[in-house]
Design an enzyme around this catalytic site. Structure first.
Site, short mmCIF file in Angstrom:
data_model
loop_
_atom_site.label_atom_id
_atom_site.label_comp_id
_atom_site.label_asym_id
_atom_site.label_seq_id
_atom_site.Cartn_x
_atom_site.Cartn_y
_atom_site.Cartn_z
N GLY A 16 0.79 -1.23 0.00
CA GLY A 16 0.00 0.00 0.00
C GLY A 16 0.82 1.28 0.00
O GLY A 16 0.26 2.37 0.08
N GLN A 17 2.14 1.17 -0.06
CA GLN A 17 2.97 2.38 -0.10
C GLN A 17 2.53 3.25 -1.27
O GLN A 17 2.12 2.74 -2.30
CB GLN A 17 4.44 2.02 -0.30
N LYS A 18 2.70 4.54 -1.08
CA LYS A 18 2.29 5.49 -2.11
C LYS A 18 2.88 5.13 -3.47
O LYS A 18 2.20 5.15 -4.49
CB LYS A 18 2.74 6.89 -1.71
#
Lengths: 341, 184
Positions: free
Chosen positions: B69-71
């Protein structure tokens, strides 16, 4: 001559009766064929299901669609409560219709399918439009809470959401949590009793020295500038965002660092540390200590013997083999050893 | 028995579902996946890429995709949309500062055409933390009541303790099954 004539006639009779027989046979065969076809048709009909027919589908679909359209059109100018209810009903009906379409998908032709999907889409758009018009969206906002104590959440205020005026931006709900925010040039401390298993939040701190004794559940840091932040063992993850020119010392299970520049992290991490959108971040093993650190490690459940401080994943540097230019290890001679205030 | 009936029966027999698990970083997606699969959750690192697990539950074969889910990874989410039956949106209930981000990412996902038919399960995770918002507060913050395009449900859970994970997945399976594998 006679005999010949007779003969001819005989042949004629024989020919006539032969033709008659053939005709009869043909007739019979035709009838049999017709009967056979009829039988097959009946058999086929008894096997196929009425619901699997295109006409059945389109007529049912159209009736349903018309009834939904009627529901929607009845919304104009109606009372708010009535509109809500009608829309709800229309939505349920639309969903049922969608399900009907899905169930029928197997035997529909491409054209019919597309036509039905378009119709559904149109229904959804118009119901969304009516909703937008009749019941405008409420903006979400945190409710303001008394800032009397910054320790733990005050009991939930019972103000209904409706009282939130429409134009409130999302206010930082800082006061609810354990932590510090909006401070400059001060020394801040929290004791183990205050922190015990709380989520700690630090925001908008400039030029501060922060000491957090005890074991927080999580630690969030946002907008930190030129600070020194030391923290006891964090049982789950530490989240850093927009931090610069600072020194941090933290033991934790996971470290997630974002948008951070020129910051030194003295780290004990039992799984992994990651950086994203960071520059000039440097790491060294955790070296801060205080009298009850060992007890706090036990409270946090972290393994004091497992430290992966030098295994940092950079989400903006996925090249295997080449080290990321965004972070470094602090050389041993440059590491800070004296943490006195 | 007509050909169509046979086709339907065949599809029922497979009973395979594809679930896509998304959410902001640090929401607990991988922890949910591992806990659900009965694995150790204490050594989980932030997901660089994705994890896939295939498991059997209630007679269904589940393919669960857990994407980081990291940017910097969010732009890759769309590569996983195709033929998704159920979307699991995981929320860190204690992360008040990013709830608005969370709402925006979710509403952008729901506009996605390839996810149009998918059922949405929202896990209000980390309910074990003292500062966690309740599932009702999350429901309001994410404006879930305004969703009309998908079947949805929000369930408060804790990936660390495993509380309520099963309830959530069971609801998701029932909803998807009712949609795809309609009984005759």
């Amino acid at each position: 001559m006679d005999a010949k004539a007779e003969c001819t006639q005989g042949i004629g009779v024989a020919g006539e009766s032969g033709a008659f027989k053939i005709q009869e046979r043909l007739q019979k065969r035709h009838q049999e064929r017709a009967e056979e076809a009829e039988r097959r048709k009946e058999a086929k009909e008894s096997r196929s299901v009425a619901e699997e027919k295109g006409e059945y589908f389109s007529s049912t679909f159209d009736t349903e669609r018309a009834s939904i359209e009627e529901l929607l059109s009845s919304c104009t100018g109606a009372d708010r409560a009535v509109v809500t209810q009608t829309l709800e009903e229309a939505t349920v009906k639309t969903l049922q219709l969608q399900k009907f379409l899905n169930d029928s998908m197997l035997f529909l032709t491409q054209y019919e399918l597309r036509r039905a999907q378009d119709a559904l889409q149109k229904l959804q758009t118009s119901s969304a439009e009516i909703r937008e018009e009749a019941l405008p969206k409420k903006k979400f906002a945190f409710r303001a809470r008394s800032k009397a104590t910054d320790k733990v959440s005050a009991p939930e205020s019972d103000t209904p959401a409706a009282s939130v005026s429409t134009k409130v931006a999302v206010a930082p709900a800082v006061s609810v949590q354990c932590g510090f925010s909006n401070m400059n040039n001060v020394c801040l401390t929290k004791t183990a009793e205050e922190i015990h298993k709380q989520d700690v939040l630090l925001t908008h701190l400039t030029n501060c020295k922060v000491r957090l004794f005890g074991s927080p559940s999580t630690l969030h840091m946002k907008h930190i500038d030129s600070c020194e932040i030391l923290c006891g063992p964090v049982s789950s993850s530490v989240f850093i965002d927009h931090c610069r020119d600072s020194t941090l010392a933290i033991p934790c299970q996971q470290l997630r660092t974002h948008n951070t520049q020129d910051t030194r992290v003295y780290l004990h991490v039992t799984s992994r540390a990651i950086i994203e959108d960071c520059h000039g971040v440097s790491f060294a093993p955790f070296s801060w200590s205080y009298p009850t650190l060992k007890e706090d490690f036990i409270v946090s459940g972290l393994d004091q013997n497992r430290n992966n401080w030098s295994q940092v994943d950079d989400f903006h540097w996925l090249a295997a083999g080449t080290p990321s230019p965004n972070w470094t290890v602090i050389p041993e001679e440059d590491r800070k050893t004296n943490w006195e205030l | 028995m007509g050909l169509l009936t046979i086709l339907k029966k065949m599809k029922q027999k497979e009973r395979e579902m594809r679930l896509l698990m998304l959410g902001l970083d640090n929401a607990g997606k991988t922890t949910i996946l591992k806990k659900f699969n009965g694995e150790d959750v204490s050594t989980i690192s932030p997901t660089l890429g994705f994890n896939i697990k295939t498991l059997e539950h209630k007679g269904f074969k589940l393919n669960i995709w857990d994407v980081g889910g990291q940017k910097s990874l969010r732009s890759y989410w769309r590569n996983y949309f195709e033929s998704t039956d159920g979307l699991v949106w995981v929320v860190d209930s204690a992360d008040r500062l990013r709830l608005e981000d969370c709402r925006q990412e979710l509403s952008a996902l729901l506009l996605e055409e390839r996810l149009a038919g998918a059922t949405l399960l929202v896990f209000a995770n980390k309910q074990d933390l003292p500062g966690a918002l309740s599932k009702e507060q999350i429901q309001e913050a994410l404006a879930l009541d305004e969703i009309r395009s998908h079947h949805w449900c929000i369930i408060g859970c804790s990936a660390v303790t495993g509380n309520n994970l099963l309830a959530g997945v069971d609801w998701l399976l029932d909803d998807i099954a009712a949609r795809i594998f309609t009984t005759d």
